[in-house]
Design a protein around this motif. Structure first.
Motif, PDB file in Angstrom:
ATOM      1  N   SER A  18       8.706  -5.113   4.202  1.00 58.54           N
ATOM      2  CA  SER A  18       7.494  -5.107   3.378  1.00 58.54           C
ATOM      3  C   SER A  18       7.439  -6.323   2.448  1.00 58.54           C
ATOM      4  N   TRP A  19       8.601  -6.792   1.990  1.00 58.43           N
ATOM      5  CA  TRP A  19       8.663  -7.998   1.165  1.00 58.43           C
ATOM      6  C   TRP A  19       8.122  -9.179   1.961  1.00 58.43           C
ATOM      7  N   LEU A  20       8.563  -9.302   3.194  1.00 57.45           N
ATOM      8  CA  LEU A  20       8.123 -10.384   4.072  1.00 57.45           C
ATOM      9  C   LEU A  20       6.607 -10.387   4.225  1.00 57.45           C
ATOM     10  N   VAL A  21       6.025  -9.240   4.565  1.00 59.75           N
ATOM     11  CA  VAL A  21       4.575  -9.149   4.784  1.00 59.75           C
ATOM     12  C   VAL A  21       3.829  -9.403   3.474  1.00 59.75           C
ATOM     13  N   ALA A  22       4.238  -8.746   2.403  1.00 60.68           N
ATOM     14  CA  ALA A  22       3.530  -8.883   1.128  1.00 60.68           C
ATOM     15  C   ALA A  22       3.590 -10.313   0.594  1.00 60.68           C
ATOM     16  N   HIS A  23       4.743 -10.966   0.705  1.00 61.27           N
ATOM     17  CA  HIS A  23       4.855 -12.336   0.200  1.00 61.27           C
ATOM     18  C   HIS A  23       4.143 -13.342   1.110  1.00 61.27           C
ATOM     19  N   ALA A  24       4.094 -13.071   2.394  1.00 59.60           N
ATOM     20  CA  ALA A  24       3.325 -13.942   3.288  1.00 59.60           C
ATOM     21  C   ALA A  24       1.841 -13.904   2.909  1.00 59.60           C
ATOM     22  N   TYR A  25       1.320 -12.722   2.650  1.00 60.69           N
ATOM     23  CA  TYR A  25      -0.084 -12.602   2.248  1.00 60.69           C
ATOM     24  C   TYR A  25      -0.315 -13.155   0.842  1.00 60.69           C
ATOM     25  N   LEU A  26       0.668 -13.020  -0.027  1.00 62.59           N
ATOM     26  CA  LEU A  26       0.549 -13.562  -1.377  1.00 62.59           C
ATOM     27  C   LEU A  26       0.376 -15.082  -1.333  1.00 62.59           C
ATOM     28  N   ALA A  27       0.962 -15.729  -0.329  1.00 59.10           N
ATOM     29  CA  ALA A  27       0.805 -17.181  -0.179  1.00 59.10           C
ATOM     30  C   ALA A  27      -0.661 -17.565   0.000  1.00 59.10           C
ATOM     31  N   ALA A  28      -1.476 -16.617   0.465  1.00 60.43           N
ATOM     32  CA  ALA A  28      -2.909 -16.848   0.636  1.00 60.43           C
ATOM     33  C   ALA A  28      -3.712 -16.183  -0.484  1.00 60.43           C
ATOM     34  N   GLY A  29      -3.014 -15.714  -1.529  1.00 59.12           N
ATOM     35  CA  GLY A  29      -3.704 -15.096  -2.650  1.00 59.12           C
ATOM     36  C   GLY A  29      -4.137 -13.662  -2.410  1.00 59.12           C
ATOM     37  N   LYS A  30      -3.552 -13.004  -1.419  1.00 59.71           N
ATOM     38  CA  LYS A  30      -3.912 -11.619  -1.080  1.00 59.71           C
ATOM     39  C   LYS A  30      -2.778 -10.679  -1.466  1.00 59.71           C
ATOM     40  N   ASP A  31      -3.141  -9.435  -1.743  1.00 62.18           N
ATOM     41  CA  ASP A  31      -2.123  -8.430  -2.043  1.00 62.18           C
ATOM     42  C   ASP A  31      -2.503  -7.104  -1.402  1.00 62.18           C
ATOM     43  N   PHE A  32      -1.652  -6.134  -1.577  1.00 66.52           N
ATOM     44  CA  PHE A  32      -1.866  -4.803  -1.013  1.00 66.52           C
ATOM     45  C   PHE A  32      -1.986  -3.758  -2.117  1.00 66.52           C
ATOM     46  N   GLY A  33      -2.537  -4.177  -3.256  1.00 62.35           N
ATOM     47  CA  GLY A  33      -2.783  -3.257  -4.358  1.00 62.35           C
ATOM     48  C   GLY A  33      -1.585  -2.979  -5.243  1.00 62.35           C
ATOM     49  N   VAL A  34      -0.448  -3.585  -4.940  1.00 61.46           N
ATOM     50  CA  VAL A  34       0.767  -3.460  -5.746  1.00 61.46           C
ATOM     51  C   VAL A  34       1.413  -4.840  -5.822  1.00 61.46           C
ATOM     52  N   PRO A  35       2.292  -5.079  -6.791  1.00 64.10           N
ATOM     53  CA  PRO A  35       2.986  -6.367  -6.808  1.00 64.10           C
ATOM     54  C   PRO A  35       3.728  -6.593  -5.476  1.00 64.10           C
ATOM     55  N   ALA A  36       3.741  -7.825  -5.009  1.00 63.70           N
ATOM     56  CA  ALA A  36       4.340  -8.123  -3.706  1.00 63.70           C
ATOM     57  C   ALA A  36       5.786  -7.642  -3.604  1.00 63.70           C
ATOM     58  N   GLY A  37       6.552  -7.779  -4.662  1.00 61.22           N
ATOM     59  CA  GLY A  37       7.945  -7.358  -4.636  1.00 61.22           C
ATOM     60  C   GLY A  37       8.125  -5.853  -4.646  1.00 61.22           C
ATOM     61  N   ALA A  38       7.056  -5.122  -4.974  1.00 62.22           N
ATOM     62  CA  ALA A  38       7.121  -3.661  -5.028  1.00 62.22           C
ATOM     63  C   ALA A  38       6.537  -3.002  -3.788  1.00 62.22           C
ATOM     64  N   ALA A  39       5.913  -3.775  -2.921  1.00 62.90           N
ATOM     65  CA  ALA A  39       5.234  -3.206  -1.747  1.00 62.90           C
ATOM     66  C   ALA A  39       6.215  -2.537  -0.795  1.00 62.90           C
ATOM     67  N   THR A  40       5.847  -1.348  -0.345  1.00 64.03           N
ATOM     68  CA  THR A  40       6.609  -0.636   0.681  1.00 64.03           C
ATOM     69  C   THR A  40       5.752  -0.600   1.946  1.00 64.03           C
ATOM     70  N   PRO A  41       6.335  -0.270   3.079  1.00 64.38           N
ATOM     71  CA  PRO A  41       5.504  -0.113   4.279  1.00 64.38           C
ATOM     72  C   PRO A  41       4.370   0.897   4.061  1.00 64.38           C
ATOM     73  N   ASP A  42       4.649   1.971   3.340  1.00 64.21           N
ATOM     74  CA  ASP A  42       3.623   2.977   3.071  1.00 64.21           C
ATOM     75  C   ASP A  42       2.506   2.410   2.193  1.00 64.21           C
ATOM     76  N   ASP A  43       2.852   1.606   1.175  1.00 63.96           N
ATOM     77  CA  ASP A  43       1.831   0.969   0.333  1.00 63.96           C
ATOM     78  C   ASP A  43       0.919   0.084   1.174  1.00 63.96           C
ATOM     79  N   ILE A  44       1.522  -0.715   2.033  1.00 64.66           N
ATOM     80  CA  ILE A  44       0.745  -1.622   2.877  1.00 64.66           C
ATOM     81  C   ILE A  44      -0.156  -0.827   3.810  1.00 64.66           C
ATOM     82  N   ASP A  45       0.396   0.206   4.448  1.00 65.47           N
ATOM     83  CA  ASP A  45      -0.397   1.031   5.351  1.00 65.47           C
ATOM     84  C   ASP A  45      -1.535   1.735   4.609  1.00 65.47           C
ATOM     85  N   ASP A  46      -1.235   2.328   3.465  1.00 63.43           N
ATOM     86  CA  ASP A  46      -2.283   2.995   2.681  1.00 63.43           C
ATOM     87  C   ASP A  46      -3.400   2.026   2.319  1.00 63.43           C
ATOM     88  N   PHE A  47      -3.026   0.814   1.889  1.00 62.41           N
ATOM     89  CA  PHE A  47      -4.021  -0.165   1.458  1.00 62.41           C
ATOM     90  C   PHE A  47      -4.905  -0.618   2.621  1.00 62.41           C
TER      91      PHE A  47
END
Length: 157
Positions: free
Chosen positions: A109-138
């Motif tokens: 989840s760190w990999l996915v969240a930080h890759a998207y953060l490079a484009a200014g996108k997030d999954f509704g939580v800080p990138a370092g806190a994102a879990t697979p469930d957070d990403i899926d829910d978002f």
């Protein structure tokens, strides 16, 4: 330990990122880039969901891909899993995961969240806190941003 207290059961426990129509980058014991065809089963047996973003420009797609590819070859961040478990005991607070930042050692989840953060996108939580469930829910709750091309099969959720 990827969901918060009182939240519905998690439907996913792992995430990866498609970096082309044929390749996926994911954090296993090391971060690997491999053919998507070798990773997915048939739609009838799918335990995978394919949710491509609709909200990325071409430049942003390149940024996400470059960041994801930058992690290839790095060792898995096993200590981040321990930090995630400790945060779960604190009702999902982002304390231990923040202290264990360790960008050199990503988890899925760190990999996915930080890759998207490079484009200014997030999954509704800080990138370092994102879990697979957070990403899926978002992504499932934002159909204007993500298209469900390949849903989980009925018996997996």
């Amino acid at each position: 330990m990827t969901r918060r207290v009182g939240e519905a059961p998690s439907k996913v426990s792992h995430v990866g990122i498609m970096v082309s129509s044929e390749l996926i980058v994911e954090a296993l014991s090391t971060v690997v880039r491999r053919p998507l065809a070798g990773r997915l089963r048939s739609p009838e047996e799918a335990a995978h969901r394919h949710l491509p973003p609709l909200n990325l420009t071409g430049v942003e797609e390149v940024k996400v891909t470059l960041k994801a590819n930058n992690y290839v070859g790095r060792k898995y961040g096993y200590l981040k899993i321990v930090a995630q478990a400790l945060d779960w005991f604190l009702q999902g607070a982002y304390v231990f995961r923040r202290l264990a930042g360790m960008d050199r050692y990503p988890i899925c989840s760190w990999l996915v969240a930080h890759a998207y953060l490079a484009a200014g996108k997030d999954f509704g939580v800080p990138a370092g806190a994102a879990t697979p469930d957070d990403i899926d829910d978002f992504v499932r709750s934002h159909p204007e941003k993500y298209e469900c091309v390949w849903p989980l099969s009925p018996w997996t959720g």
